[in-house]
Scaffold this active site. Structure first.
Site, PDB file in Angstrom:
ATOM      1  N   ASP A 149       0.843  -1.182   0.000  1.00  0.00           N
ATOM      2  CA  ASP A 149       0.000   0.000   0.000  1.00  0.00           C
ATOM      3  C   ASP A 149       0.887   1.245   0.000  1.00  0.00           C
ATOM      4  OD1 ASP A 149      -3.055   0.818   0.552  1.00  0.00           O
ATOM      5  OD2 ASP A 149      -1.802   2.018   1.879  1.00  0.00           O
ATOM      6  N   TYR A 197     -11.645   9.825  -1.452  1.00  0.00           N
ATOM      7  CA  TYR A 197     -10.956  10.092  -0.187  1.00  0.00           C
ATOM      8  C   TYR A 197      -9.617  10.785  -0.383  1.00  0.00           C
ATOM      9  CZ  TYR A 197      -8.274   5.707  -0.883  1.00  0.00           C
ATOM     10  OH  TYR A 197      -7.473   4.706  -1.365  1.00  0.00           O
ATOM     11  N   TYR A 283      -1.233  11.478   2.379  1.00  0.00           N
ATOM     12  CA  TYR A 283      -2.081  11.870   1.246  1.00  0.00           C
ATOM     13  C   TYR A 283      -1.975  13.367   0.955  1.00  0.00           C
ATOM     14  CZ  TYR A 283      -4.252   7.273   1.675  1.00  0.00           C
ATOM     15  OH  TYR A 283      -4.469   5.921   1.718  1.00  0.00           O
ATOM     16  N   HIS A 340      -7.158  -6.655  -1.127  1.00  0.00           N
ATOM     17  CA  HIS A 340      -6.083  -5.690  -0.887  1.00  0.00           C
ATOM     18  C   HIS A 340      -5.196  -6.054   0.298  1.00  0.00           C
ATOM     19  CE1 HIS A 340      -4.092  -1.802  -1.031  1.00  0.00           C
ATOM     20  NE2 HIS A 340      -4.365  -1.612   0.245  1.00  0.00           N
TER      21      HIS A 340
END
Length: 364
Positions: A149, A197, A283, A340
């Site tokens: 990830d 998101y 992010y 995932h």
């Protein structure tokens, strides 16, 4: 969940996910014990936390040493979001048993590591700088980095920005993609809307404060079995509204959770300590990371392994198509019937692929 920009992939249109190789070479690597239990998860035989000064931060590492003679480069495991070093519970001892020094790290902002609030400290340059400082403190010249990830995105950045410190790279789920022609957040919002998101996480303080209201609900929402690929088209783009699903959706069905309640509690306790801001700040640096790579050499020359998951809605296997152009020495596999959270859903298969590659490429 999902890491950096590298994900300008073709979104599923309801068709079958492309399958890659699933050759496990007949291996079935067991999970092994025999290491001292730690303060984080003593009931699961996870190693004890060690605090290491890495430049301007203190990082928590968890080590299982299967190579005391130092015949091979160590393997440093890098988690994603919303994860912690404990996410490698099923891999750490298996890799050590195969003859490697295995080190999992709580990234800055996570677990028992320092968690500064300034968002600029979470850019790719700063995060891989932490890796270099950690290696210096541990007197490691070169290491094999394994990431999932966001951790996957960061290990590819490590290979691009500090190739001299990298012996090899293993990416789980996260591919390396070429730098896109426009700022990634602009592309994401145009393609999926303002509720994606990635876009919502740009709001100051709001996402981390929202998730902190009920960490138990949050982790039951996140660590779930994947939907069948035939449903993907109907789930997009609503599935990408993580804040909305957390705030307004029904209570998560616990029968769909892929990890135990004891493991869920470890995550809950860790995030109550660190807060959610560290992961959200990753992010907030997406466009800055994009700007930083302008004009830089994107090619990775270290031997590399990429392992995808057939049912990964967020990073489907075809997102790694063409990756060989940036990573010439690349081996690729896809684990069937897996979502995932590859380390939890299919640990034996993931371990077998990683250990097979490690022992072939770094034989004594």
């Amino acid at each position: 969940m999902i890491s950096l920009i590298v994900f300008l992939y073709r979104i599923a249109d309801g068709s079958e996910t492309v399958r890659g190789s699933n050759d496990k070479r007949g291996l079935n690597i067991p999970l092994v014990g025999g290491y001292r239990a730690g303060e984080v998860a003593h009931m699961n035989n996870f190693p004890a936390a060690q605090k290491v000064t890495a430049g301007n931060v203190t990082l928590a590492i968890y080590e299982a040493d299967g190579d005391p003679a130092r015949h091979r480069p160590p393997v440093i495991f890098v988690h994603g979001w919303p994860e912690i070093a404990y996410s490698w519970k099923n891999q750490l001892h298996a890799v050590a048993e195969a003859g490697f020094r295995a080190i999992a790290v709580d990234l800055k902002g996570f677990g028992q590591s320092d968690a500064p609030t300034e968002s600029s400290l979470y850019g790719a340059i700063q995060m891989v700088g932490d890796f270099c400082a950690l290696m210096d403190s541990l007197e490691i010249e070169r290491a094999i980095f394994c990431g999932h990830d966001w951790g996957g995105a960061l290990i590819w950045s490590m290979g691009q920005l500090h190739p001299e410190r990298v012996a090899g790279l293993i990416g789980l789920c996260t591919p390396l993609r070429a730098r896109p022609p426009a700022p990634p957040l602009q592309i994401m919002e145009k393609r999926f809307g303002a509720k994606h998101y990635f876009v919502q996480f740009q709001q100051a303080d709001a996402p981390e404060q929202l998730f902190a209201t009920d960490p138990d609900r949050f982790f039951h929402l996140m660590f779930r079995k994947p939907p069948p690929s035939g449903r993907w088209a109907s789930l997009i783009p609503q599935v990408y509204d993580l804040p909305g699903r957390f705030r307004d959706g029904p209570a998560p069905d616990k029968t769909g959770v892929i990890i135990s309640e004891a493991d869920i509690q470890i995550y809950v306790d860790a995030y109550k300590k660190s807060g959610f801001h560290g992961g959200i700040n990753l992010y907030r640096n997406i466009d800055q990371n994009w700007r930083m790579m302008e004009g830089r050499d994107e090619k990775i020359r270290a031997p590399s392994l990429w392992v995808g998951a057939e049912l990964d809605l967020f990073l489907p296997p075809e997102s790694a198509d063409g990756m060989e152009q940036l990573v010439p020495d690349l081996e690729k596999h896809v684990i069937a019937d897996c979502g995932h959270w590859i380390m939890w859903e299919k640990p034996a298969e993931a371990n077998a692929l990683m250990i097979d590659w490690l022992t072939r490429r770094f034989s004594i």
